[in-house]
Design an enzyme around this catalytic site. Structure first.
Site, PDB file in Angstrom:
ATOM      1  N   GLY A  90      -1.631 -19.146 -12.786  1.00 29.46           N
ATOM      2  CA  GLY A  90      -1.241 -19.297 -11.376  1.00 29.46           C
ATOM      3  C   GLY A  90       0.261 -19.432 -11.224  1.00 29.46           C
ATOM      4  O   GLY A  90       0.800 -19.279 -10.123  1.00 29.46           O
ATOM      5  N   THR A  91       0.938 -19.714 -12.327  1.00 26.00           N
ATOM      6  CA  THR A  91       2.399 -19.871 -12.283  1.00 26.00           C
ATOM      7  C   THR A  91       3.045 -18.575 -11.798  1.00 26.00           C
ATOM      8  O   THR A  91       2.568 -17.490 -12.119  1.00 26.00           O
ATOM      9  CB  THR A  91       2.917 -20.216 -13.705  1.00 26.00           C
ATOM     10  N   THR A  92       4.128 -18.709 -11.040  1.00 27.81           N
ATOM     11  CA  THR A  92       4.838 -17.528 -10.531  1.00 27.81           C
ATOM     12  C   THR A  92       6.266 -17.511 -11.084  1.00 27.81           C
ATOM     13  O   THR A  92       6.677 -18.437 -11.774  1.00 27.81           O
ATOM     14  CB  THR A  92       4.873 -17.529  -8.984  1.00 27.81           C
ATOM     15  N   HIS A 125       8.416 -22.199   2.171  1.00 28.99           N
ATOM     16  CA  HIS A 125       7.820 -23.186   1.258  1.00 28.99           C
ATOM     17  C   HIS A 125       8.646 -24.466   1.257  1.00 28.99           C
ATOM     18  O   HIS A 125       9.801 -24.469   1.711  1.00 28.99           O
ATOM     19  CB  HIS A 125       7.768 -22.637  -0.180  1.00 28.99           C
ATOM     20  N   HIS A 126       8.060 -25.510   0.657  1.00 27.34           N
ATOM     21  CA  HIS A 126       8.735 -26.798   0.496  1.00 27.34           C
ATOM     22  C   HIS A 126      10.041 -26.644  -0.290  1.00 27.34           C
ATOM     23  O   HIS A 126      10.206 -25.699  -1.077  1.00 27.34           O
ATOM     24  CB  HIS A 126       7.806 -27.775  -0.224  1.00 27.34           C
ATOM     25  N   LYS A 145      10.355 -25.920  -4.294  1.00 31.11           N
ATOM     26  CA  LYS A 145       9.789 -24.739  -4.973  1.00 31.11           C
ATOM     27  C   LYS A 145      10.873 -24.088  -5.826  1.00 31.11           C
ATOM     28  O   LYS A 145      11.994 -23.873  -5.370  1.00 31.11           O
ATOM     29  CB  LYS A 145       9.224 -23.743  -3.952  1.00 31.11           C
ATOM     30  N   ALA A 203      -2.775 -14.330 -10.789  1.00 30.39           N
ATOM     31  CA  ALA A 203      -2.771 -14.223  -9.332  1.00 30.39           C
ATOM     32  C   ALA A 203      -1.600 -15.011  -8.765  1.00 30.39           C
ATOM     33  O   ALA A 203      -1.432 -16.194  -9.090  1.00 30.39           O
ATOM     34  CB  ALA A 203      -4.084 -14.749  -8.755  1.00 30.39           C
ATOM     35  N   SER A 204      -0.801 -14.355  -7.949  1.00 27.58           N
ATOM     36  CA  SER A 204       0.308 -15.059  -7.313  1.00 27.58           C
ATOM     37  C   SER A 204      -0.217 -16.005  -6.237  1.00 27.58           C
ATOM     38  O   SER A 204       0.505 -16.894  -5.780  1.00 27.58           O
ATOM     39  CB  SER A 204       1.290 -14.056  -6.705  1.00 27.58           C
ATOM     40  N   ARG A 238       2.215 -30.792  -8.827  1.00 24.22           N
ATOM     41  CA  ARG A 238       1.451 -30.849  -7.567  1.00 24.22           C
ATOM     42  C   ARG A 238       0.119 -30.117  -7.690  1.00 24.22           C
ATOM     43  O   ARG A 238      -0.933 -30.641  -7.330  1.00 24.22           O
ATOM     44  CB  ARG A 238       2.274 -30.207  -6.436  1.00 24.22           C
TER      45      ARG A 238
HETATM   46  P1  NAD Z   1       5.403 -28.621  -9.859  1.00 25.48           P
HETATM   47  O1  NAD Z   1       6.873 -28.516 -10.149  1.00 25.48           O
HETATM   48  O2  NAD Z   1       4.915 -29.705  -8.970  1.00 25.48           O
HETATM   49  O3  NAD Z   1       4.601 -28.765 -11.249  1.00 25.48           O
HETATM   50  C1  NAD Z   1       4.890 -28.039 -12.399  1.00 25.48           C
HETATM   51  C2  NAD Z   1       4.502 -28.897 -13.604  1.00 25.48           C
HETATM   52  O4  NAD Z   1       4.693 -28.113 -14.780  1.00 25.48           O
HETATM   53  C3  NAD Z   1       5.370 -30.172 -13.756  1.00 25.48           C
HETATM   54  O5  NAD Z   1       4.551 -31.314 -13.950  1.00 25.48           O
HETATM   55  C4  NAD Z   1       6.221 -29.860 -14.962  1.00 25.48           C
HETATM   56  O6  NAD Z   1       6.575 -31.028 -15.707  1.00 25.48           O
HETATM   57  C5  NAD Z   1       5.277 -28.961 -15.749  1.00 25.48           C
HETATM   58  N1  NAD Z   1       5.983 -28.193 -16.787  1.00 25.48           N
HETATM   59  C6  NAD Z   1       7.229 -27.686 -16.744  1.00 25.48           C
HETATM   60  N2  NAD Z   1       7.553 -27.146 -17.942  1.00 25.48           N
HETATM   61  C7  NAD Z   1       6.474 -27.349 -18.744  1.00 25.48           C
HETATM   62  C8  NAD Z   1       6.206 -27.038 -20.109  1.00 25.48           C
HETATM   63  N3  NAD Z   1       7.122 -26.473 -20.891  1.00 25.48           N
HETATM   64  N4  NAD Z   1       4.975 -27.349 -20.606  1.00 25.48           N
HETATM   65  C9  NAD Z   1       4.044 -27.954 -19.834  1.00 25.48           C
HETATM   66  N5  NAD Z   1       4.260 -28.313 -18.533  1.00 25.48           N
HETATM   67  C10 NAD Z   1       5.463 -27.989 -18.017  1.00 25.48           C
HETATM   68  O7  NAD Z   1       4.980 -27.192  -9.323  1.00 25.48           O
HETATM   69  P2  NAD Z   1       3.635 -26.779  -8.542  1.00 25.48           P
HETATM   70  O8  NAD Z   1       3.885 -26.834  -7.079  1.00 25.48           O
HETATM   71  O9  NAD Z   1       2.470 -27.509  -9.111  1.00 25.48           O
HETATM   72  O10 NAD Z   1       3.557 -25.234  -8.943  1.00 25.48           O
HETATM   73  C11 NAD Z   1       3.472 -24.823 -10.287  1.00 25.48           C
HETATM   74  C12 NAD Z   1       3.518 -23.292 -10.358  1.00 25.48           C
HETATM   75  O11 NAD Z   1       2.369 -22.753  -9.690  1.00 25.48           O
HETATM   76  C13 NAD Z   1       4.740 -22.672  -9.667  1.00 25.48           C
HETATM   77  O12 NAD Z   1       5.135 -21.522 -10.396  1.00 25.48           O
HETATM   78  C14 NAD Z   1       4.199 -22.260  -8.304  1.00 25.48           C
HETATM   79  O13 NAD Z   1       4.921 -21.207  -7.703  1.00 25.48           O
HETATM   80  C15 NAD Z   1       2.798 -21.825  -8.691  1.00 25.48           C
HETATM   81  N6  NAD Z   1       1.806 -21.857  -7.611  1.00 25.48           N
HETATM   82  C16 NAD Z   1       0.903 -20.837  -7.599  1.00 25.48           C
HETATM   83  C17 NAD Z   1      -0.121 -20.825  -6.673  1.00 25.48           C
HETATM   84  C18 NAD Z   1      -1.165 -19.717  -6.754  1.00 25.48           C
HETATM   85  O14 NAD Z   1      -2.085 -19.700  -5.919  1.00 25.48           O
HETATM   86  N7  NAD Z   1      -1.059 -18.808  -7.722  1.00 25.48           N
HETATM   87  C19 NAD Z   1      -0.213 -21.853  -5.721  1.00 25.48           C
HETATM   88  C20 NAD Z   1       0.723 -22.895  -5.749  1.00 25.48           C
HETATM   89  C21 NAD Z   1       1.727 -22.884  -6.718  1.00 25.48           C
END
Ligand code: NAD
Length: 230
Positions: A79-81, A135-136, A139, A103-104, A16
């Protein structure tokens, strides 16, 4: 190819957040996503032609990202958490040799919420503090990284060393909501942020990527990027 531009490797490109960043970058004259990695793609070779890597994937990808960044000496925006303690330590270790923004939450509004939570906590030292995040349903981690950051900030303002309770709600397609409540005798103060679109995070992450290129090694936050000095 765009004229003068920052070249970005995006990890988690099919997710997403990844898709939102690709869409946003397309409209930017000075930013180009030159490589996209998702499940099954090797990260190190993709990093070779990028100026900076933006990661919105899964916590377990961090080992591969840090290894590749160390090999290529390239800056990171994470950005990953949901990282474990060991994964956080790995990020800190990597930041000793290159600049890393972790950054979270990349939204300007949530970073204002961080600052306001600290100020309210300092004023209302005797009040009980609690956090609710929504959240959705899909998550992966709970509580959210943002809720953990808020709890850490609020805890730092307490006289007594006590954990701040966090309630996590997973429903519908909610992009992200965080409320911090300060409850005293006969009164309550609530600070709430509602994210209405993922674009706010994507815009912040791209801003962080532009900011971090050329910075000295170190672990930076979105507060540093925004110059909020929290
Ligand atoms: P999502 O599940 O829609 O997307 C994650 C993507 O990562 C998927 O396409 C998945 O296939 C891919 N992925 C998984 N394992 C992988 C790997 N080994 N190598 C490469 N790609 C891989 O999730 P999202 O909603 O896009 O959120 C992703 C992360 O970002 C989550 O940890 C979420 O909490 C975090 N997030 C952070 C912020 C911020 O502002 N810091 C905002 C939104 C979401």
């Amino acid at each position: 190819m765009k004229e003068s531009h920052m070249r970005v490797l995006l990890v988690g490109a099919k997710g997403r957040m990844g898709r939102t960043i690709v869409d946003l970058a397309m409209a930017e004259r000075n930013i180009e996503v030159v490589a996209q990695c998702d499940l099954g793609d090797a990260i190190a070779p993709a990093m070779a032609n990028a100026d900076v890597t933006i990661d919105f994937s899964h916590a377990d990808v961090i080992e591969e990202i840090c290894r590749a960044a160390t090999e290529h000496r390239k800056p990171l925006v994470i950005g990953t958490t949901g990282h474990s303690q060991a994964q956080r330590e790995l990020i800190q270790k990597t930041a000793r040799s290159m600049p890393v923004v972790l950054a979270s939450n990349f939204s300007v509004g949530v970073n204002a919420l961080f600052a306001l939570t600290r100020r309210a906590g300092e004023i209302l030292r005797e009040f009980d503090v609690s956090i609710v995040e929504t959240h959705h349903k899909t998550k992966k981690d709970a509580p959210s990284g943002t809720a953990k950051t808020l709890a850490q900030i609020a805890k730092g303002t307490r006289k007594v060393d006590k954990e701040i309770p966090i309630e996590s709600v997973r429903e519908g397609e909610v992009v992200g909501e965080h409320s911090v409540t300060f409850a005293g005798r006969g009164e309550r103060l609530e600070l709430t942020h509602r994210a209405e679109s993922r674009e706010i995070f994507a815009r912040g992450a791209l801003r962080a990527a532009e900011w971090v290129v050329g910075k000295p090694a170190g672990l930076y936050s979105m507060q540093d990027v925004l110059g909020l000095g929290l």
